[in-house]
Design a protein around this motif. Structure first.
Motif, mmCIF file in Angstrom:
data_model
loop_
_atom_site.group_PDB
_atom_site.id
_atom_site.type_symbol
_atom_site.label_atom_id
_atom_site.label_comp_id
_atom_site.label_asym_id
_atom_site.label_seq_id
_atom_site.Cartn_x
_atom_site.Cartn_y
_atom_site.Cartn_z
ATOM 1 N N THR A 31 -79.749 122.848 14.399
ATOM 2 C CA THR A 31 -81.110 122.423 14.092
ATOM 3 C C THR A 31 -81.353 122.400 12.592
ATOM 4 O OG1 THR A 31 -81.573 124.636 14.829
ATOM 5 C CG2 THR A 31 -82.481 122.852 16.138
ATOM 6 N N ALA A 32 -82.171 121.493 12.184
ATOM 7 C CA ALA A 32 -82.417 121.338 10.760
ATOM 8 C C ALA A 32 -83.465 122.320 10.269
ATOM 9 C CB ALA A 32 -82.846 119.903 10.491
ATOM 10 N N LYS A 33 -83.790 122.150 9.053
ATOM 11 C CA LYS A 33 -84.767 122.972 8.345
ATOM 12 C C LYS A 33 -86.144 122.946 9.021
ATOM 13 C CE LYS A 33 -86.647 122.304 3.725
ATOM 14 N NZ LYS A 33 -86.252 121.903 2.372
ATOM 15 N N ILE A 34 -86.777 124.108 9.091
ATOM 16 C CA ILE A 34 -88.102 124.173 9.710
ATOM 17 C C ILE A 34 -88.990 125.140 8.912
ATOM 18 C CG2 ILE A 34 -87.271 125.855 11.417
ATOM 19 C CD1 ILE A 34 -89.362 124.890 13.347
ATOM 20 N N THR A 35 -90.233 124.749 8.713
ATOM 21 C CA THR A 35 -91.181 125.616 8.009
ATOM 22 C C THR A 35 -91.952 126.430 9.040
ATOM 23 O OG1 THR A 35 -91.395 123.997 6.260
ATOM 24 C CG2 THR A 35 -93.099 125.662 6.365
ATOM 25 N N LEU A 36 -92.026 127.730 8.824
ATOM 26 C CA LEU A 36 -92.637 128.626 9.806
ATOM 27 C C LEU A 36 -93.761 129.450 9.189
ATOM 28 C CD1 LEU A 36 -89.318 130.063 11.267
ATOM 29 C CD2 LEU A 36 -90.845 128.495 12.465
#
Lengths: 138, 74
Positions: free
Chosen positions: A2-7
């Motif tokens: 999975t790619a980059k994710i902002t949390l």
């Protein structure tokens, strides 16, 4: 994977109460590790417990099920991805993972939270590469 | 510090949205139930401190980053 994710970290990580936004990215060229990084803030190395602690996920799940309040609240919610925070060390055999307080990531909601597994035998320092395993793989 | 005496089965209300229930008292242990909004986090203090410390120790120092080798599994 999975790619980059902002949390959004809600509630914030203990010890880092002022930081709410983190970016989760896979470590380049290594499928077992992930970076959790806040802009102008701390950076953590994470792994998914299934790679190193085979029975752990099941135990996390049964903890969540036995926590009735949680179950009601989260009944309609997506199943979280479970990560654990790693503490690096100079020697590889001293690297540890925090199994007492895993990180739950809700990808769809873009939220994350550190959950404490009360009344479990887990600690904040489980060896990622225990000595016996080292010997067996020569 | 406010000090109150309660019996098993009695409650406390904090800020009209948190209820602390004294469920059971036996010998040197008290069983407490807490009803609070989701955004209120409740921790056992010793565990709270332990996790705080663990998180701080786990934070990777940026200055050191280039030297850190990321372990590969086997």
């Amino acid at each position: 994977m999975t790619a980059k994710i902002t949390l959004q970290m809600d509630p914030p990580l203990l010890g880092f109460e002022e930081i709410n936004t983190y970016i989760l990215t896979p470590v380049e060229d290594n499928p077992y590790f992930f970076w959790l990084e806040a802009e102008d803030g701390p950076k953590f190395l994470l792994t998914k417990p299934e790679y190193f602690f085979p029975d752990y996920l099941q135990q996390v799940k049964s903890f969540c099920m036995s926590n009735r309040a949680k179950k009601e609240e989260h009944a309609a919610e997506e199943e979280p991805d479970v990560y654990v925070i790693i503490t690096l060390a100079d020697k590889m055999e001293e690297i540890t993972a925090n199994l007492l307080a895993p990180l739950f990531v809700y990808r769809q909601k873009r939220q994350a939270a550190q959950i404490v597994l009360y009344d479990s035998d887990f600690t904040t320092r489980h060896l990622l590469f225990p000595p016996a395993e080292h010997r067996s793989c020569g | 510090m406010l000090i109150l005496v309660r019996k098993a089965g009695q409650n406390l209300v904090i800020n009209d949205n948190i209820i602390v229930k004294i469920l059971e008292v036996k010998k040197d242990q008290v069983k407490i139930g807490i009803v609070a909004p989701k955004e209120i986090s409740v921790h056992r203090q010793e565990v709270f401190e332990m996790i705080k410390e663990a998180n701080r120790n786990a934070a990777v120092k940026k200055a050191k980053l280039p030297k850190i080798q990321i372990p590969r599994q086997k």
